[in-house]
Design an enzyme around this catalytic site. Structure first.
Site, PDB file in Angstrom:
ATOM      1  N   HIS A  65      -0.164  -0.891  17.934  1.00  0.00           N
ATOM      2  CA  HIS A  65       0.543   0.342  18.247  1.00  0.00           C
ATOM      3  C   HIS A  65       2.010   0.044  18.569  1.00  0.00           C
ATOM      4  O   HIS A  65       2.597   0.655  19.455  1.00  0.00           O
ATOM      5  CB  HIS A  65      -0.116   1.063  19.424  1.00  0.00           C
ATOM      6  CG  HIS A  65      -1.461   1.602  19.104  1.00  0.00           C
ATOM      7  ND1 HIS A  65      -2.287   2.153  20.060  1.00  0.00           N
ATOM      8  CD2 HIS A  65      -2.147   1.675  17.934  1.00  0.00           C
ATOM      9  CE1 HIS A  65      -3.425   2.531  19.485  1.00  0.00           C
ATOM     10  NE2 HIS A  65      -3.349   2.245  18.207  1.00  0.00           N
ATOM     11  N   VAL A 123      13.391  -3.162   0.659  1.00  0.00           N
ATOM     12  CA  VAL A 123      14.746  -2.781   1.033  1.00  0.00           C
ATOM     13  C   VAL A 123      15.366  -3.914   1.843  1.00  0.00           C
ATOM     14  O   VAL A 123      14.765  -4.433   2.782  1.00  0.00           O
ATOM     15  CB  VAL A 123      14.740  -1.479   1.847  1.00  0.00           C
ATOM     16  CG1 VAL A 123      16.158  -1.089   2.253  1.00  0.00           C
ATOM     17  CG2 VAL A 123      14.100  -0.353   1.043  1.00  0.00           C
ATOM     18  N   VAL A 141       0.842  -1.199   0.000  1.00  0.00           N
ATOM     19  CA  VAL A 141       0.000   0.000   0.000  1.00  0.00           C
ATOM     20  C   VAL A 141       0.873   1.245   0.000  1.00  0.00           C
ATOM     21  O   VAL A 141       2.039   1.199   0.372  1.00  0.00           O
ATOM     22  CB  VAL A 141      -0.944   0.052   1.232  1.00  0.00           C
ATOM     23  CG1 VAL A 141      -1.933  -1.082   1.212  1.00  0.00           C
ATOM     24  CG2 VAL A 141      -0.134   0.055   2.529  1.00  0.00           C
TER      25      VAL A 141
END
Length: 497
Positions: A429, A152, A14
């Site tokens: 979170h 990466v 995304v």
């Protein structure tokens, strides 16, 4: 290729990272969160310093809140509003809270404790992600280059100068290299940023040696993992068709029209979450309290939508025993959430293969106090359910016990401790794994300007730098970190501010 700045973003599916996937809850946290960051040795990160960046990013579209120009702003890139439609249960939650001594409050204003409808990152009833807020307006800028479907694999660091020179990445099964003239900026999140640093030789000496990775800089990368864990699978049944149920919404022509034509109706509610309360359990009547508990109200539950039990990783046999008998009922579910955890975990490499997922050890409930906060949250929610606003819908606690906990006596504190250990729901979170702090802090990875200790021309800019997790959903604080980092990068490189 050579670019001035190279930003490794490990989100190949995304554009916009988790802001494309989250529940859009906009929550800055408490001013003491950021004052604490500064006290830990991070000058410039106190609340007085970061508030201007929260204001800079915000486009407050709630009229009564937009008038408060001390704590809100209009015209920033991130649109903030209320959800355009609510169930009667969301209002019952707020009414019940007030009957039990709570109060309504703008939790992004001067104080945080209290109750409110959710403020969310939406615009005209649709998701307002970081992609729409920041990249959309500059998509035609000639200096912006985005490599999609790329992973990466390594930060390139000169072993002599100990400076980052670029990154290596894989695209279309080919290894490619981009070199940076000025800096490499890692913004891969609290899981992938530490993974990438460790794969590049920046991390705990013993761990990297064990994985056969040459050491460049010995730092506590991957430690200090924090999350806001919640007490899951606590649900309340109601006797009226007032909750969110997937099959009812999907079978409703009116609900489709409401959303597609007007961007309202039940389909506009993000993940079923509508209202919220922040509580300081140590001083519950203090309107300037520092919350350690959040009560996130959901106008449905794990029986309301068939994929939720898989999303939460609930064992199928356990689901059939505990929840299948009430599967057709209307229900609501609180998510009592631990806001200031003491327990911390760690991210580690599985091996030196950059395409393999890292190991994640959350270490929830290392400290018993963390578990007790969630027990208190469950008991407070039961009290709310027993008030007249909920009782007009016949709200009752679903009392089928977790089989392994039944011997502890359903409803006792010991039972709820056991129940929560069986159903600890992550709120996604994750943060803190590249901790910001001074060089004298043995657990610090980056300094107060987000530069990696001991490695030149390399910064980390994401939720991983948080030294302590704020009492907030981490999307808004991460926006703030990025805005502040942008100014620091320009300042350090002599660019106009």
């Amino acid at each position: 290729s050579v670019v001035r700045y190279c930003l490794p973003l490990l989100s190949p599916q995304v554009m916009g990272g988790s802001s494309v996937l989250n529940y859009m809850i906009y929550n800055r946290g408490h001013y003491r969160d950021y004052d604490q960051w500064e006290l830990l040795g991070n000058p410039g990160w106190g609340y007085r310093d970061v508030l201007k960046y929260f204001l800079k990013l915000e486009d407050m579209t709630i009229p009564e809140l937009a008038r408060d120009r001390t704590y809100h702003n209009v015209g920033g890139p991130v649109s903030v509003t209320y959800i355009p439609w609510h169930t009667p249960l969301a209002s019952a939650f707020l009414e019940a809270a007030q009957l039990k001594g709570g109060w309504l409050n703008d939790y992004n204003g001067a104080t945080q404790t209290g109750y409110s409808y959710l403020q969310v990152t939406m615009k005209n009833g649709t998701r307002w992600s970081s992609n729409r807020a920041y990249l959309g307006p500059i998509r035609d800028r000639r200096t912006l280059h985005v490599s999609k479907q790329s992973v990466v694999t390594r930060i390139l660091v000169d072993p002599v100068t100990r400076e980052a020179t670029g990154v290596e990445f894989v695209r279309d099964r080919r290894r490619r290299v981009v070199r940076a003239r000025r800096e490499v900026i890692v913004s891969a999140g609290a899981i992938n940023s530490p993974q990438l640093l460790m794969l590049s030789g920046i991390g705990p000496r013993e761990h990297l040696q064990e994985k056969g990775i040459p050491l460049i800089q010995d730092l506590a990368v991957g430690y200090n993992l924090m999350d806001h864990v919640s007490a899951g699978a606590v649900l309340f049944l109601v006797n009226q068709s007032v909750s969110l149920r997937a099959e009812r919404i999907l079978d409703s022509h009116d609900d489709y029209v409401d959303y597609i034509a007007y961007h309202t109706g039940p389909m506009s509610i993000p993940g079923g979450c509508e209202s919220v309360g922040f509580v300081d359990l140590k001083d519950p009547q203090n309107r300037d309290g520092w919350p350690d508990l959040e009560l996130l109200f959901n106008s449905g539950s794990i029986i309301s939508e068939p994929t939720l039990r898989n999303n939460f990783g609930i064992d199928e046999a356990l689901y059939q025993k505990m929840f299948a008998p009430v599967e057709g009922r209307d229900s609501w579910m609180p998510l009592p959430m631990l806001m200031r955890p003491k327990s911390k975990g760690r991210v580690m490499l599985r091996d030196r293969n950059p395409l393999r997922k890292p190991l994640i050890y959350h270490n929830y409930f290392q400290y018993p106090e963390d578990l007790d906060v969630l027990v208190d949250g469950v008991l407070r929610t039961i009290e709310l359910s027993d008030t007249p606003p909920f009782q007009k819908f016949g709200s009752t606690l679903h009392k089928t016990p977790v089989p392994a906990c039944a011997s502890k006596g359903f409803g006792t504190r010991e039972y709820w401790r056991c129940h929560i250990r069986h159903f600890p729901f992550t709120i996604y979170h994750q943060s803190g794994t590249c901790k910001m702090g001074p060089r004298s802090d043995p657990n610090a990875v980056v300094d107060s300007r987000l530069r990696v200790h001991g490695v030149g021309r390399l910064r980390v800019v994401d939720a991983s730098i948080m030294p302590e997790i704020p009492a907030a959903h981490t999307n808004a604080p991460t926006y703030m970190i990025a805005e502040k980092a942008a100014d620091m990068i320009k300042e350090d490189n002599g660019a106009p501010m």
